[in-house]
Scaffold this motif. Sequence first.
Motif, PDB file in Angstrom:
ATOM      1  N   GLN A  29       0.830  -1.202   0.000  1.00  0.00           N
ATOM      2  CA  GLN A  29       0.000   0.000   0.000  1.00  0.00           C
ATOM      3  C   GLN A  29       0.865   1.253   0.000  1.00  0.00           C
ATOM      4  O   GLN A  29       0.593   2.218  -0.729  1.00  0.00           O
ATOM      5  CB  GLN A  29      -0.912   0.006   1.241  1.00  0.00           C
ATOM      6  CG  GLN A  29      -1.941   1.129   1.246  1.00  0.00           C
ATOM      7  CD  GLN A  29      -2.976   0.954   0.154  1.00  0.00           C
ATOM      8  OE1 GLN A  29      -3.691  -0.035   0.116  1.00  0.00           O
ATOM      9  NE2 GLN A  29      -3.051   1.911  -0.762  1.00  0.00           N
ATOM     10  N   TYR A  30       1.925   1.248   0.804  1.00  0.00           N
ATOM     11  CA  TYR A  30       2.863   2.365   0.786  1.00  0.00           C
ATOM     12  C   TYR A  30       3.450   2.555  -0.618  1.00  0.00           C
ATOM     13  O   TYR A  30       3.610   3.685  -1.103  1.00  0.00           O
ATOM     14  CB  TYR A  30       4.011   2.134   1.769  1.00  0.00           C
ATOM     15  CG  TYR A  30       3.631   2.188   3.230  1.00  0.00           C
ATOM     16  CD1 TYR A  30       2.626   3.024   3.693  1.00  0.00           C
ATOM     17  CD2 TYR A  30       4.309   1.400   4.166  1.00  0.00           C
ATOM     18  CE1 TYR A  30       2.290   3.069   5.044  1.00  0.00           C
ATOM     19  CE2 TYR A  30       3.991   1.439   5.519  1.00  0.00           C
ATOM     20  CZ  TYR A  30       2.974   2.272   5.951  1.00  0.00           C
ATOM     21  OH  TYR A  30       2.661   2.313   7.281  1.00  0.00           O
ATOM     22  N   LEU A  31       3.793   1.447  -1.251  1.00  0.00           N
ATOM     23  CA  LEU A  31       4.411   1.495  -2.575  1.00  0.00           C
ATOM     24  C   LEU A  31       3.507   2.194  -3.582  1.00  0.00           C
ATOM     25  O   LEU A  31       3.934   3.113  -4.290  1.00  0.00           O
ATOM     26  CB  LEU A  31       4.734   0.071  -3.039  1.00  0.00           C
ATOM     27  CG  LEU A  31       5.241  -0.099  -4.476  1.00  0.00           C
ATOM     28  CD1 LEU A  31       6.589   0.572  -4.645  1.00  0.00           C
ATOM     29  CD2 LEU A  31       5.316  -1.576  -4.857  1.00  0.00           C
ATOM     30  N   VAL A  32       2.257   1.770  -3.675  1.00  0.00           N
ATOM     31  CA  VAL A  32       1.361   2.367  -4.669  1.00  0.00           C
ATOM     32  C   VAL A  32       1.033   3.821  -4.318  1.00  0.00           C
ATOM     33  O   VAL A  32       0.862   4.656  -5.215  1.00  0.00           O
ATOM     34  CB  VAL A  32       0.068   1.531  -4.828  1.00  0.00           C
ATOM     35  CG1 VAL A  32       0.384   0.154  -5.375  1.00  0.00           C
ATOM     36  CG2 VAL A  32      -0.694   1.415  -3.523  1.00  0.00           C
ATOM     37  N   ASN A  33       0.959   4.132  -3.026  1.00  0.00           N
ATOM     38  CA  ASN A  33       0.707   5.520  -2.634  1.00  0.00           C
ATOM     39  C   ASN A  33       1.858   6.425  -3.040  1.00  0.00           C
ATOM     40  O   ASN A  33       1.655   7.544  -3.532  1.00  0.00           O
ATOM     41  CB  ASN A  33       0.473   5.615  -1.126  1.00  0.00           C
ATOM     42  CG  ASN A  33      -0.887   5.086  -0.710  1.00  0.00           C
ATOM     43  OD1 ASN A  33      -1.771   4.871  -1.546  1.00  0.00           O
ATOM     44  ND2 ASN A  33      -1.066   4.849   0.577  1.00  0.00           N
ATOM     45  N   GLU A  34       3.105   5.958  -2.802  1.00  0.00           N
ATOM     46  CA  GLU A  34       4.271   6.757  -3.168  1.00  0.00           C
ATOM     47  C   GLU A  34       4.324   6.961  -4.678  1.00  0.00           C
ATOM     48  O   GLU A  34       4.637   8.054  -5.155  1.00  0.00           O
ATOM     49  CB  GLU A  34       5.554   6.074  -2.682  1.00  0.00           C
ATOM     50  CG  GLU A  34       5.699   5.976  -1.165  1.00  0.00           C
ATOM     51  CD  GLU A  34       5.998   7.311  -0.504  1.00  0.00           C
ATOM     52  OE1 GLU A  34       6.009   8.335  -1.210  1.00  0.00           O
ATOM     53  OE2 GLU A  34       6.215   7.334   0.718  1.00  0.00           O
ATOM     54  N   GLU A  63       9.783  11.007  -3.607  1.00  0.00           N
ATOM     55  CA  GLU A  63       8.794   9.944  -3.480  1.00  0.00           C
ATOM     56  C   GLU A  63       9.292   8.674  -4.172  1.00  0.00           C
ATOM     57  O   GLU A  63       8.989   7.550  -3.743  1.00  0.00           O
ATOM     58  CB  GLU A  63       7.449  10.383  -4.087  1.00  0.00           C
ATOM     59  CG  GLU A  63       6.845  11.650  -3.489  1.00  0.00           C
ATOM     60  CD  GLU A  63       6.416  11.501  -2.042  1.00  0.00           C
ATOM     61  OE1 GLU A  63       6.608  10.414  -1.460  1.00  0.00           O
ATOM     62  OE2 GLU A  63       5.900  12.480  -1.482  1.00  0.00           O
ATOM     63  N   GLY A  64      10.061   8.850  -5.258  1.00  0.00           N
ATOM     64  CA  GLY A  64      10.634   7.701  -5.935  1.00  0.00           C
ATOM     65  C   GLY A  64      11.635   6.946  -5.060  1.00  0.00           C
ATOM     66  O   GLY A  64      11.711   5.710  -5.116  1.00  0.00           O
ATOM     67  N   ARG A  65      12.388   7.668  -4.246  1.00  0.00           N
ATOM     68  CA  ARG A  65      13.308   6.994  -3.315  1.00  0.00           C
ATOM     69  C   ARG A  65      12.532   6.174  -2.286  1.00  0.00           C
ATOM     70  O   ARG A  65      12.930   5.072  -1.933  1.00  0.00           O
ATOM     71  CB  ARG A  65      14.183   8.033  -2.608  1.00  0.00           C
ATOM     72  CG  ARG A  65      15.190   8.726  -3.508  1.00  0.00           C
ATOM     73  CD  ARG A  65      16.251   9.439  -2.691  1.00  0.00           C
ATOM     74  NE  ARG A  65      15.697  10.444  -1.792  1.00  0.00           N
ATOM     75  CZ  ARG A  65      15.496  11.714  -2.138  1.00  0.00           C
ATOM     76  NH1 ARG A  65      15.784  12.133  -3.375  1.00  0.00           N
ATOM     77  NH2 ARG A  65      14.996  12.578  -1.269  1.00  0.00           N
ATOM     78  N   HIS A  66      11.436   6.714  -1.818  1.00  0.00           N
ATOM     79  CA  HIS A  66      10.609   5.974  -0.861  1.00  0.00           C
ATOM     80  C   HIS A  66      10.019   4.727  -1.529  1.00  0.00           C
ATOM     81  O   HIS A  66       9.931   3.658  -0.912  1.00  0.00           O
ATOM     82  CB  HIS A  66       9.481   6.860  -0.335  1.00  0.00           C
ATOM     83  CG  HIS A  66       9.968   8.050   0.428  1.00  0.00           C
ATOM     84  ND1 HIS A  66       9.126   9.005   0.951  1.00  0.00           N
ATOM     85  CD2 HIS A  66      11.215   8.448   0.782  1.00  0.00           C
ATOM     86  CE1 HIS A  66       9.821   9.933   1.579  1.00  0.00           C
ATOM     87  NE2 HIS A  66      11.104   9.612   1.480  1.00  0.00           N
ATOM     88  N   GLU A  67       9.611   4.884  -2.788  1.00  0.00           N
ATOM     89  CA  GLU A  67       9.078   3.741  -3.528  1.00  0.00           C
ATOM     90  C   GLU A  67      10.125   2.625  -3.614  1.00  0.00           C
ATOM     91  O   GLU A  67       9.801   1.433  -3.432  1.00  0.00           O
ATOM     92  CB  GLU A  67       8.679   4.198  -4.932  1.00  0.00           C
ATOM     93  CG  GLU A  67       8.245   3.083  -5.859  1.00  0.00           C
ATOM     94  CD  GLU A  67       8.124   3.561  -7.295  1.00  0.00           C
ATOM     95  OE1 GLU A  67       8.140   2.700  -8.190  1.00  0.00           O
ATOM     96  OE2 GLU A  67       8.009   4.787  -7.520  1.00  0.00           O
ATOM     97  N   SER A  68      11.383   3.003  -3.869  1.00  0.00           N
ATOM     98  CA  SER A  68      12.455   2.005  -3.978  1.00  0.00           C
ATOM     99  C   SER A  68      12.660   1.254  -2.665  1.00  0.00           C
ATOM    100  O   SER A  68      12.964   0.051  -2.660  1.00  0.00           O
ATOM    101  CB  SER A  68      13.755   2.695  -4.391  1.00  0.00           C
ATOM    102  OG  SER A  68      13.629   3.285  -5.671  1.00  0.00           O
TER     103      SER A  68
END
Length: 374
Positions: A29-34, A63-68
């Motif tokens: 869920q965090y991934l798709v939100n980021e 936000e891309g770093r958080h996604e990674s």
Amino acid sequence: MLHPEPEPGDTLSTSTAAPTARDRRRWAQYLVNERAEARVYRQLAARREGEEREILLALAEAEGRHESHWLTLLGGEPARLPRPDTGTQLLGLMAKRFGSIFVLALAQNAEGRSPYDDEPFATAAMAADEKIHHEVVRGLAARGRRRLSGTFRAAVFGANDGLVSNLALVMGIGATGATPQLVLFSGVAGLLAGALSMGAGEFVSVRSQRELLEATEPSNYADAALPHLDLDANELALVYRTRGLTADEADARARAVVETAHAADRSTPYQLPVEQGGDHEVVGGAWGAALSSFLFFASGAIIPVLPWIFGLSGIGAVALALLLVGIALMSTGAMVGLLSGAPPFRRALRQLLIGFGAAAVTYLLGLLFGVQMG
């Protein structure tokens, strides 16, 4: 499963406990939100130029770093991903269809509700990033609010004044037992009287402000006398002291101006350098302001009268008028809350209570007068 190595100066707050299925669902869920938030910032950046564009792209990169981070914890792209949460989806829809000020106001609230402070698998740097993002988005939204504040204030003030005053008027007249024709006439008269009053008041206000600015601007009345002033003893310094300079600064400025005037060609009138005067563009035009106020008030005032315009009467007309005005009041209240970064529902409810409170007072007075006349 390996966790990401901390960057220099960063402290990993990730848990050493084995992740559960519930943890993995939360990471997804965090991934798709980021991803969705990064997409919003890129969409906004596409509509901006210069510094604001660079700032928005930098937010998308963060936000891309958080996604990674979440991708690493998940061990790669999951086969199935959830939808972004409702608030993030709303941001995405608004980013496609509306101006950036509304989206940034929503994003400001979203960034202020980061779950990473209590997330054991998020790094301390990620939690810190979200706090900084909140302040960055607040700053971007503030720029938009400043650009919008004058027109938006006039629109909200005029429309709400029309909504509340005309609702109160038709409720009060209707409560006396007056005929539907009289209620309709009173509503239309209230619309025209209020709109004309708003327009005239705005015209006088803006025209008066422009006249005051013109009266305070420097003039060329004394320009012709400049070449004849004594270089060492002249009153030009007093002019600059009235404009806010200190005595020493005024003397230095006056001496420089007189020296230039003495050196100038006497056949050409010398003009005193003009200091910054009033900004007439900030004030705006009197006719434009008057017309805007008239239309904003009328757009609100017409709503309470609509049921009687379409031939309704009695309790049905009253109920429909309350419903329509209630929707309009809550819409403007929510918009004010959204643009100010406050909870929209709370502002909408406040606007509704104020409007209905005023209408209730006049309705009770109308009932009282109706009983006395009966």
